[in-house]
Design an enzyme around this catalytic site. Structure first.
Site, PDB file in Angstrom:
ATOM      1  N   GLY A 191      12.415  17.766   8.345  1.00 45.14           N
ATOM      2  CA  GLY A 191      11.020  17.478   8.092  1.00 45.14           C
ATOM      3  C   GLY A 191      10.771  17.100   6.644  1.00 45.14           C
ATOM      4  CG  ASN A 192      12.550  17.841   2.233  1.00 43.03           C
ATOM      5  OD1 ASN A 192      12.347  16.796   1.622  1.00 43.03           O
ATOM      6  ND2 ASN A 192      12.695  19.007   1.637  1.00 43.03           N
TER       7      ASN A 192
ATOM      8  CD  GLU B 100      15.503  25.901   8.629  1.00 41.45           C
ATOM      9  OE1 GLU B 100      15.668  26.671   7.670  1.00 41.45           O
ATOM     10  OE2 GLU B 100      15.020  24.769   8.523  1.00 41.45           O
TER      11      GLU B 100
ATOM     12  CG  ASP C  60      19.787  25.636   5.692  1.00 43.27           C
ATOM     13  OD1 ASP C  60      18.608  25.415   6.020  1.00 43.27           O
ATOM     14  OD2 ASP C  60      20.175  26.736   5.260  1.00 43.27           O
ATOM     15  CB  SER C  61      19.695  22.641   0.528  1.00 45.43           C
ATOM     16  OG  SER C  61      18.542  22.016   1.054  1.00 45.43           O
TER      17      SER C  61
ATOM     18  CE1 TYR D 207      11.860  27.499  -5.520  1.00 43.60           C
ATOM     19  CE2 TYR D 207      12.691  26.260  -3.643  1.00 43.60           C
ATOM     20  CZ  TYR D 207      12.086  27.383  -4.157  1.00 43.60           C
ATOM     21  OH  TYR D 207      11.692  28.400  -3.312  1.00 43.60           O
TER      22      TYR D 207
ATOM     23  CE  LYS E 111      16.449  19.706   2.968  1.00 36.52           C
ATOM     24  NZ  LYS E 111      16.741  20.585   4.148  1.00 36.52           N
TER      25      LYS E 111
ATOM     26  CG  HIS F  43      22.125  20.720  -4.083  1.00 36.14           C
ATOM     27  ND1 HIS F  43      21.416  19.938  -4.963  1.00 36.14           N
ATOM     28  CD2 HIS F  43      21.213  21.168  -3.178  1.00 36.14           C
ATOM     29  CE1 HIS F  43      20.137  19.936  -4.607  1.00 36.14           C
ATOM     30  NE2 HIS F  43      19.995  20.669  -3.529  1.00 36.14           N
TER      31      HIS F  43
HETATM   32  P1  ITT Z   1      14.259  20.830   6.764  1.00 37.78           P
HETATM   33  O1  ITT Z   1      14.714  22.247   7.109  1.00 37.78           O
HETATM   34  O2  ITT Z   1      13.299  20.274   7.751  1.00 37.78           O
HETATM   35  O3  ITT Z   1      15.421  19.922   6.473  1.00 37.78           O
HETATM   36  P2  ITT Z   1      13.248  22.117   4.384  1.00 37.78           P
HETATM   37  O4  ITT Z   1      12.621  21.569   3.149  1.00 37.78           O
HETATM   38  O5  ITT Z   1      12.577  23.261   5.078  1.00 37.78           O
HETATM   39  O6  ITT Z   1      13.442  20.888   5.366  1.00 37.78           O
HETATM   40  P3  ITT Z   1      15.542  23.888   4.000  1.00 37.78           P
HETATM   41  O7  ITT Z   1      15.161  24.771   5.134  1.00 37.78           O
HETATM   42  O8  ITT Z   1      16.973  23.493   3.840  1.00 37.78           O
HETATM   43  O9  ITT Z   1      14.744  22.504   4.023  1.00 37.78           O
HETATM   44  O10 ITT Z   1      15.024  24.565   2.679  1.00 37.78           O
HETATM   45  C1  ITT Z   1      15.464  24.085   1.449  1.00 37.78           C
HETATM   46  C2  ITT Z   1      14.577  24.651   0.358  1.00 37.78           C
HETATM   47  O11 ITT Z   1      15.235  24.435  -0.874  1.00 37.78           O
HETATM   48  C3  ITT Z   1      13.240  23.927   0.266  1.00 37.78           C
HETATM   49  O12 ITT Z   1      12.283  24.788  -0.332  1.00 37.78           O
HETATM   50  C4  ITT Z   1      13.565  22.769  -0.667  1.00 37.78           C
HETATM   51  O13 ITT Z   1      12.423  22.302  -1.339  1.00 37.78           O
HETATM   52  C5  ITT Z   1      14.559  23.424  -1.612  1.00 37.78           C
HETATM   53  N1  ITT Z   1      15.534  22.422  -2.039  1.00 37.78           N
HETATM   54  C6  ITT Z   1      16.669  22.046  -1.395  1.00 37.78           C
HETATM   55  N2  ITT Z   1      17.251  21.028  -2.030  1.00 37.78           N
HETATM   56  C7  ITT Z   1      16.474  20.763  -3.087  1.00 37.78           C
HETATM   57  C8  ITT Z   1      16.523  19.796  -4.087  1.00 37.78           C
HETATM   58  O14 ITT Z   1      17.472  18.867  -4.107  1.00 37.78           O
HETATM   59  N3  ITT Z   1      15.568  19.800  -5.003  1.00 37.78           N
HETATM   60  C9  ITT Z   1      14.570  20.705  -4.975  1.00 37.78           C
HETATM   61  N4  ITT Z   1      14.435  21.640  -4.053  1.00 37.78           N
HETATM   62  C10 ITT Z   1      15.376  21.658  -3.107  1.00 37.78           C
HETATM   63 NA    NA Z   2      13.661  24.119   6.974  1.00 34.18          NA
END
Ligand code: ITT
Ligand code: NA
Length: 177
Positions: A7-8, A32, A61-62, A138, A11, A162
């Site tokens: 949903g991001n 998740e 997932d990050s 972030y 990404k 990453h």
């Molecule tokens: P999806 O699960 O739908 O892919 P999400 O944003 O919820 O989208 P995650 O569950 O993986 O993704 O959560 C990752 C969190 O870490 C989320 O708050 C992101 O904003 C943050 N994050 C991950 N990679 C980042 C990046 O490259 N820069 C800034 N924040 C990041």
């Molecule tokens: Na998510």
């Protein structure tokens, strides 16, 4: 065609800028699981997303792992971003001597023919007062080599991030499979 199930949109922009393959966003909210391990969350998500889409998919997932906070928010980064917010994460870290942190990403790929494949990337940096308006999440409070990720364009961020590293490893495997 590769479906990036997320949903991001931030990404997706990064994946499109890095991968040769055609990447399209598929916004499906896979489960998740509650786990301290990004890899387990991503692998489960990729399997579920494949069942939904029926074509090759990958998920990411990050999270941000802050040293002085024992790795918090880690796998809970999305929840913490949406509740506490990044400004208050900065305030939590500000009084600490150690501002070290790492972003980690696990990309999981599933095409239904094989086991799920996972690819990991990691980058270290420092938590700083918010700067910059690029990127997402972030990025404004994560500084690497003198610039926050929000001060980099997607190519510069991908070269060190990453997600860039995880996607790079994924692409190497994908292109030679
Ligand atoms: P999806 O699960 O739908 O892919 P999400 O944003 O919820 O989208 P995650 O569950 O993986 O993704 O959560 C990752 C969190 O870490 C989320 O708050 C992101 O904003 C943050 N994050 C991950 N990679 C980042 C990046 O490259 N820069 C800034 N924040 C990041
Ligand atoms: Na998510």
């Amino acid at each position: 065609m590769l479906h990036f199930v997320t949903g991001n949109a931030g990404k997706v922009r990064e994946a499109q800028s890095l991968l040769d393959a055609d990447v399209s966003q598929f916004d499906f909210d896979y489960t998740e699981i509650q786990s301290p391990e990004l890899e387990a969350i991503a692998a489960r998500g990729a399997r579920e997303a494949y069942r939904e889409v029926g074509e090759p998919v990958f998920v990411d997932d990050s999270g941000l792992f802050v040293d002085a906070l024992d790795g918090f928010p880690g796998p809970y980064s999305a929840y913490v971003e949406g509740t506490v917010g990044i400004e208050r994460v900065w305030r939590l870290v500000e009084p600490e001597d150690d501002h070290g942190a790492a972003f980690r990403a696990v990309v999981a790929y599933c095409d239904g023919t094989d086991e799920v494949r996972t690819f990991e990337g990691r980058v270290t940096g420092e938590i700083v007062a918010p700067r910059g308006d690029g990127g997402f999440g972030y990025d404004p409070i994560f500084e690497h080599d003198g610039r926050t990720f929000a001060e980099m364009d997607p190519e510069a961020k991908n070269a060190v991030s990453h997600r860039g590293r995880a996607l790079e490893t994924f692409a190497e495997w994908y292109d030679t499979r």
